[in-house]
Each structure stands twice: as structure tokens, then as C-alpha cells.
Design a protein around this motif. Structure first.
Motif, PDB file in Angstrom:
ATOM      1  N   ALA A 228      -8.008  -0.487 -19.043  1.00 14.39           N
ATOM      2  CA  ALA A 228      -7.402  -0.460 -17.701  1.00 14.39           C
ATOM      3  C   ALA A 228      -6.128   0.380 -17.731  1.00 14.39           C
ATOM      4  O   ALA A 228      -5.866   1.177 -16.815  1.00 14.39           O
ATOM      5  N   GLY A 229      -5.316   0.220 -18.785  1.00  9.94           N
ATOM      6  CA  GLY A 229      -4.119   1.032 -18.937  1.00  9.94           C
ATOM      7  C   GLY A 229      -4.430   2.510 -19.089  1.00  9.94           C
ATOM      8  O   GLY A 229      -3.692   3.371 -18.586  1.00  9.94           O
ATOM      9  N   LYS A 230      -5.530   2.821 -19.775  1.00 14.75           N
ATOM     10  CA  LYS A 230      -5.953   4.220 -19.908  1.00 14.75           C
ATOM     11  C   LYS A 230      -6.309   4.802 -18.544  1.00 14.75           C
ATOM     12  O   LYS A 230      -5.930   5.937 -18.222  1.00 14.75           O
ATOM     13  N   LEU A 231      -7.050   4.039 -17.737  1.00 11.94           N
ATOM     14  CA  LEU A 231      -7.373   4.502 -16.380  1.00 11.94           C
ATOM     15  C   LEU A 231      -6.097   4.793 -15.602  1.00 11.94           C
ATOM     16  O   LEU A 231      -5.997   5.805 -14.901  1.00 11.94           O
ATOM     17  N   ALA A 232      -5.115   3.882 -15.700  1.00  6.62           N
ATOM     18  CA  ALA A 232      -3.867   4.060 -14.964  1.00  6.62           C
ATOM     19  C   ALA A 232      -3.118   5.300 -15.445  1.00  6.62           C
ATOM     20  O   ALA A 232      -2.552   6.049 -14.643  1.00  6.62           O
ATOM     21  N   ALA A 233      -3.103   5.520 -16.749  1.00 10.68           N
ATOM     22  CA  ALA A 233      -2.404   6.686 -17.290  1.00 10.68           C
ATOM     23  C   ALA A 233      -3.096   7.992 -16.903  1.00 10.68           C
ATOM     24  O   ALA A 233      -2.438   9.000 -16.619  1.00 10.68           O
ATOM     25  N   ASP A 234      -4.426   7.965 -16.884  1.00  6.69           N
ATOM     26  CA  ASP A 234      -5.185   9.171 -16.566  1.00  6.69           C
ATOM     27  C   ASP A 234      -5.194   9.475 -15.072  1.00  6.69           C
ATOM     28  O   ASP A 234      -5.463  10.624 -14.676  1.00  6.69           O
ATOM     29  N   HIS A 235      -4.918   8.465 -14.249  1.00  5.84           N
ATOM     30  CA  HIS A 235      -4.974   8.634 -12.795  1.00  5.84           C
ATOM     31  C   HIS A 235      -3.710   8.018 -12.173  1.00  5.84           C
ATOM     32  O   HIS A 235      -3.766   6.980 -11.512  1.00  5.84           O
ATOM     33  N   PRO A 236      -2.558   8.653 -12.345  1.00  8.89           N
ATOM     34  CA  PRO A 236      -1.294   8.040 -11.937  1.00  8.89           C
ATOM     35  C   PRO A 236      -1.124   7.863 -10.438  1.00  8.89           C
ATOM     36  O   PRO A 236      -0.229   7.124 -10.003  1.00  8.89           O
ATOM     37  N   ASP A 237      -1.976   8.505  -9.622  1.00  6.48           N
ATOM     38  CA  ASP A 237      -1.873   8.325  -8.175  1.00  6.48           C
ATOM     39  C   ASP A 237      -2.737   7.167  -7.677  1.00  6.48           C
ATOM     40  O   ASP A 237      -2.772   6.886  -6.475  1.00  6.48           O
ATOM     41  N   VAL A 238      -3.424   6.480  -8.594  1.00 12.38           N
ATOM     42  CA  VAL A 238      -4.276   5.344  -8.240  1.00 12.38           C
ATOM     43  C   VAL A 238      -3.467   4.053  -8.360  1.00 12.38           C
ATOM     44  O   VAL A 238      -2.677   3.893  -9.297  1.00 12.38           O
ATOM     45  N   MET A 239      -3.648   3.129  -7.423  1.00 13.37           N
ATOM     46  CA  MET A 239      -2.944   1.855  -7.477  1.00 13.37           C
ATOM     47  C   MET A 239      -3.526   0.966  -8.581  1.00 13.37           C
ATOM     48  O   MET A 239      -4.682   1.127  -8.993  1.00 13.37           O
ATOM     49  N   VAL A 240      -2.720   0.032  -9.047  1.00 14.40           N
ATOM     50  CA  VAL A 240      -3.140  -1.029  -9.966  1.00 14.40           C
ATOM     51  C   VAL A 240      -2.814  -2.352  -9.289  1.00 14.40           C
ATOM     52  O   VAL A 240      -1.722  -2.516  -8.727  1.00 14.40           O
ATOM     53  N   GLN A 241      -3.743  -3.297  -9.320  1.00 11.47           N
ATOM     54  CA  GLN A 241      -3.482  -4.611  -8.732  1.00 11.47           C
ATOM     55  C   GLN A 241      -3.991  -5.702  -9.671  1.00 11.47           C
ATOM     56  O   GLN A 241      -5.049  -5.573 -10.290  1.00 11.47           O
ATOM     57  N   THR A 242      -3.226  -6.779  -9.766  1.00 10.43           N
ATOM     58  CA  THR A 242      -3.647  -7.940 -10.531  1.00 10.43           C
ATOM     59  C   THR A 242      -2.789  -9.127 -10.110  1.00 10.43           C
ATOM     60  O   THR A 242      -1.979  -9.024  -9.185  1.00 10.43           O
ATOM     61  N   HIS A 243      -2.992 -10.267 -10.761  1.00 13.49           N
ATOM     62  CA  HIS A 243      -2.243 -11.491 -10.466  1.00 13.49           C
ATOM     63  C   HIS A 243      -1.245 -11.761 -11.591  1.00 13.49           C
ATOM     64  O   HIS A 243      -1.480 -11.402 -12.744  1.00 13.49           O
ATOM     65  N   TRP A 244      -0.162 -12.477 -11.220  1.00 18.15           N
ATOM     66  CA  TRP A 244       0.881 -12.698 -12.224  1.00 18.15           C
ATOM     67  C   TRP A 244       1.768 -13.890 -11.838  1.00 18.15           C
ATOM     68  O   TRP A 244       2.228 -13.997 -10.701  1.00 18.15           O
TER      69      TRP A 244
END
Length: 466
Positions: A228-244
Motif C-alpha cells: 500500500a505504501g508503494k502504491l502511495a509513493a508511486d502515485h503521490p496524487d492519489v488519496m490514502v484512506q484508512t481508520h485510526w
């Protein structure tokens, strides 16, 4: 005003008339909004062309500049605001709302997982996606950040439904390769491959945007979080969402699963999932060190008051987050949340703040639901205000449509009082219409509107202010 010249507006324009309110910046959380943070016109005109905003301003000033015969929709007594934006909501959980008597982890096992498993059926997914988008519009919500399920077909179904209604949503497939039923878990590599394929298919497709979506750290292996972190790094204009940090039992579980990390937030930080495109839902049980790291990375929190109170999770510390420089959005979190209405969500947020010894002014509440949430989702250049060039997504509120609101009208003498009445007493009955990209996509059957051809001189009778 966003109209500053005397030039005529182009042919093919359309206009909506009524009281207009939108925010230009954060108004603060004091009784009086910060200077220059909002624009309010009691008898305003919102001029559109090709689904986008051209200008706003006083009707008496702008009407003479409209080409003769321009259609004007006059919302008598209506208050026109940018469409509401929801920063955390679950499309597959409509049927889970109002499920009795469980806290977070039990609630997931008892209600949520069995319901989400139904989305392996493509026909069911498509039907529920249509229902979901129709309900959003009925509640005045025109865009948002949405969880689908672990089934790729659920993402396709939601984006297809959004496109058919002209809406722009941000959504993603849940990544979940452990600690969930077999009929919902994906595989570590499969979740990456599915997410990448969906991202490439939908991100930037028209108004649609993708979000990388690990459910929460407990349901993802370290290997899945790495991908998931790789996806975020490769696509920095894409949002990330999760719970915390929603529930104390959840936090202890994360500590047991990731003993090498010094905190729950550090889990996401370690795997490259923090940043200014990340929205963490809840963030209730946190400390100043967490808030400092959120501010340093630009990571956002989605404040979910109706689910936090319904599931007994706790009370979000809104003031401490703001004072630490954390960007906060407002969210329904259906189905743990109990309503898709952002008005209801504002009311519950106000109560949470009061229980914390804090407050939430109507200025701040309506800012959060519009421009504030657009900023959270990195889309303020497209939605959230009536600045020229923005998508013409807006909602028309009607203060006289429920017994309680009607009763309060004679006692409302200021705009702040009107807004406060709407946020505390309002619900779907207060939504006269919802417009997406200039098209009316929802209209209450008895809503007060009269589309009329525009004469070549100003109409003399002003619209009623809200």
C-alpha cells in the motif's frame, strides 16, 4: 464578489437566484467569522456555463448583463451553498446503520463483515451503488471519500453510478488480507494488483479519483501495508484512506500485532502511509506527539461524530487538533454513523465539542462541510466554493420544511442564527434541491423554485433571504 467587470456573460449561460453563501477561507471558530473568509449575498445570482461557475454577485447587478432569454431558476426563500462533501463514508454499509448494541470490533464481526460479503454479487453491488449515490444527493452531498469493499466489482459499481449522476467521488477497494472472514479477505499481492488496476482505470477518469484503502492496520499484514505504501509513493496524487485510533480495544490490538512500532500512528508512518493526501478516520485516542506528527506530515483527520457516539468510541478533541495545526474534516461514517446528512453530522459534532468543554460555531461547521472538506480531499480547486471555474455542485437549503425549523423561523434574525437552526434541527427535509455540475439531480417535490426566462432588465422583486 466574484464578478468584477461590466462585460456581458456568454451565450449559453444559466443562472440560479437566491440567497448565496460560500466560504473563501477558514472562518475560525469564534462567534464572528474572520474578515474575508466568506461571501454572503441575500439576493444573489449564481451564473453557470458548461457545468462550472462563471460568477456570483447581487442579482440586481448581474441580471442586466445576462443575454436576453437566459434561463434563471429562482429558489424563493432558498439558501444556496456549495454541495456538501463527506470525508469518510462506507458505500456498502447502508444496511448496517442503526444496528444495535456493539462496540467497534464486535460490530465489525456481527454486522459489517456479513453485509459486505454480499458485494461479491455484481448485481447487488450495482444496485447498492445506485441507492447510495441517490441517497447522497437527497441529503445534499455531492462528493466525498468513500470505502467500497474488498471486491473490485464494488469499486467499478460505485464509480459507474457516480458517473451516471455527474458526481465526482474518491473511492477505493478495501485491502484486507488477515483477521477477517475468508469471503472478504484478499491476498497480499492480489490486493496490490487489483488496487493498481482500479487506480489506472478510474483515477482521473472524468471527475473520479482513486483512494488507496487498507481497512485498518489490524486487517493488513506488514507485507500488504508495504505494498500500500508503494502504491502511495508511486502515485503521490492519489488519496490514502484508512481508520485510526477509534477504539481503545482496537489500539491495544494494534500494539499486540505490531510490537516493534512505538504507536498506532507509527505503524502507518513506518509503511509510508502518512502525508497530505492521507485521511485517517477518527483519531480519538491520541496524544500531542501524534498531533505533532500529523501536522508535520500534513496528514488529515476525518472527525466522525455520529459513529463515535453511536458505537461508544469516545469524543474527538477538535480544539486540540486545530491548535496543533492538524487539518480536520467532517464525516458521516455511515454505517457506524447514523445518518448521511451532513446537517445531522454538524449537530452531533457540536454536541461532542460541548461535552469536551469546546464549541463548534455554525460558521466553522458549514465551512467544514464545504470548502474545509474540499481542502481535506485536495479538491478545493474543483469544488467547495463558488469561485469561478469550480464545478457547479451546490445544495439549496429551505428553512421552512419541518415543524421545528418552521417554528424557529420567526426567532431567527441573523444569518448565524439561521445556519445554527439548520445544523441543529435540519435533516433531509431541509434539502430543497441538489445540483451537480449544473444539473438538478435531486429536487424535493414541493421545493420552491420557478425557472423563468430572463428579461433584458433586472427583475424588481428580490429573492427572500434565508
Amino acid at each position: 464578489m466574484t464578478s468584477t467587470t461590466d462585460t456581458a456573460f456568454p451565450a449559453g449561460s444559466r443562472a440560479h437566484r437566491g440567497a448565496l453563501l460560500h466560504f473563501l477561507d477558514d472562518p475560525g471558530n469564534d462567534p464572528e467569522p474572520r474578515d474575508g473568509s466568506l461571501e454572503y449575498v441575500e439576493d444573489g445570482l449564481l451564473i453557470l456555463q458548461n457545468g462550472r461557475v462563471v460568477a456570483t454577485g447581487p442579482a440586481q447587478e448581474l441580471l442586466p448583463r445576462m443575454p436576453e432569454g437566459t434561463p434563471v431558476t429562482h429558489w424563493q426563500g432558498g439558501l444556496i451553498l456549495p454541495g456538501f462533501i463527506d470525508t469518510h463514508v462506507h458505500m456498502p454499509q447502508l444496511g448496517v446503520m442503526a444496528s444495535y448494541g456493539a462496540q467497534l470490533l464486535d460490530w465489525l464481526e456481527t454486522y459489517t463483515f456479513p453485509h459486505e460479503a454480499r458485494f461479491s454479487d455484481g448485481d447487488w453491488a450495482r444496485a447498492e451503488a445506485l441507492r447510495f449515490t441517490d441517497l447522497l444527493l437527497a441529503y445534499g452531498t455531492t462528493s466525498g471519500l468513500v470505502f467500497c469493499t474488498s471486491h473490485a466489482a464494488s469499486v467499478d459499481a460505485l464509480f459507474e453510478a457516480a458517473e451516471s449522476r455527474g458526481m465526482g467521488l474518491t473511492a477505493g477497494k478495501v485491502m484486507m488480507d488477515r483477521n477477517a472472514p475468508d469471503n472478504l479477505t484478499d491476498t497480499t499481492r492480489g490486493s496490490y494488483d487489483d488496487s493498481l488496476a482500479l487506480l489506472q482505470k478510474w483515477h482521473g477518469h472524468g471527475r473520479q479519483r482513486y483512494a488507496i484503502t487498507p481497512r485498518f492496520a489490524a486487517t493488513s499484514t506488514p507485507e500488504q501495508l508495504t505494498l500500500a505504501g508503494k502504491l502511495a509513493a508511486d502515485h503521490p496524487d492519489v488519496m490514502v484512506q484508512t481508520h485510526w485510533a477509534e477504539n481503545t480495544g482496537e489500539i491495544q490490538w494494534i500494539s499486540d500485532l505490531f510490537p516493534e512500532r512505538h504507536s498506532y500512528l507509527d505503524v502507518y508512518d513506518h509503511y509510508g502511509l502518512l502525508g497530505d493526501h492521507t485521511v485517517l478516520a477518527h483519531g480519538i485516542h491520541i496524544d500531542d506527539r501524534d498531533r505533532q506528527r500529523l501536522a508535520e506530515t500534513g496528514t488529515r483527520i476525518a472527525f466522525c461524530p455520529t459513529s463515535n457516539t453511536f458505537l461508544g468510541s469516545g469524543l474527538f478533541d477538535f480544539r486540540s487538533a486545530r491548535e496543533a495545526g492538524v487539518t480536520v474534516g467532517l464525516a458521516s461514517d455511515v454505517g457506524g454513523g447514523t445518518s448521511l446528512s451532513m446537517l445531522t453530522t454538524m449537530a452531533e459534532a457540536y454536541k461532542v465539542c460541548r461535552l469536551r468543554g469546546q464549541t463548534l460555531t455554525p460558521w466553522q461547521a458549514f465551512y467544514l462541510a464545504t470548502l474545509g472538506n474540499a481542502r481535506v480531499l485536495q479538491q478545493a480547486d474543483q469544488t467547495g466554493s463558488f469561485q469561478p471555474g469550480r464545478h457547479a455542485d451546490f445544495v439549496v437549503l429551505d428553512e421552512g420544511t419541518s415543524p421545528a425549523l418552521t417554528m424557529k423561523q420567526p426567532y431567527s434574525h441573523t444569518l448565524a442564527e439561521t445556519l445554527f437552526n439548520l445544523m441543529i434541527l435540519g435533516d433531509d427535509r431541509a434539502i430543497a434541491a441538489t445540483v451537480v455540475a449544473g444539473e438538478i439531480r435531486y429536487q424535493r417535490p414541493d421545493s420552491p423554485t420557478a425557472p423563468t426566462p430572463q428579461p433584458s432588465h433586472p427583475v424588481s422583486s428580490p429573492a427572500q433571504g434565508a
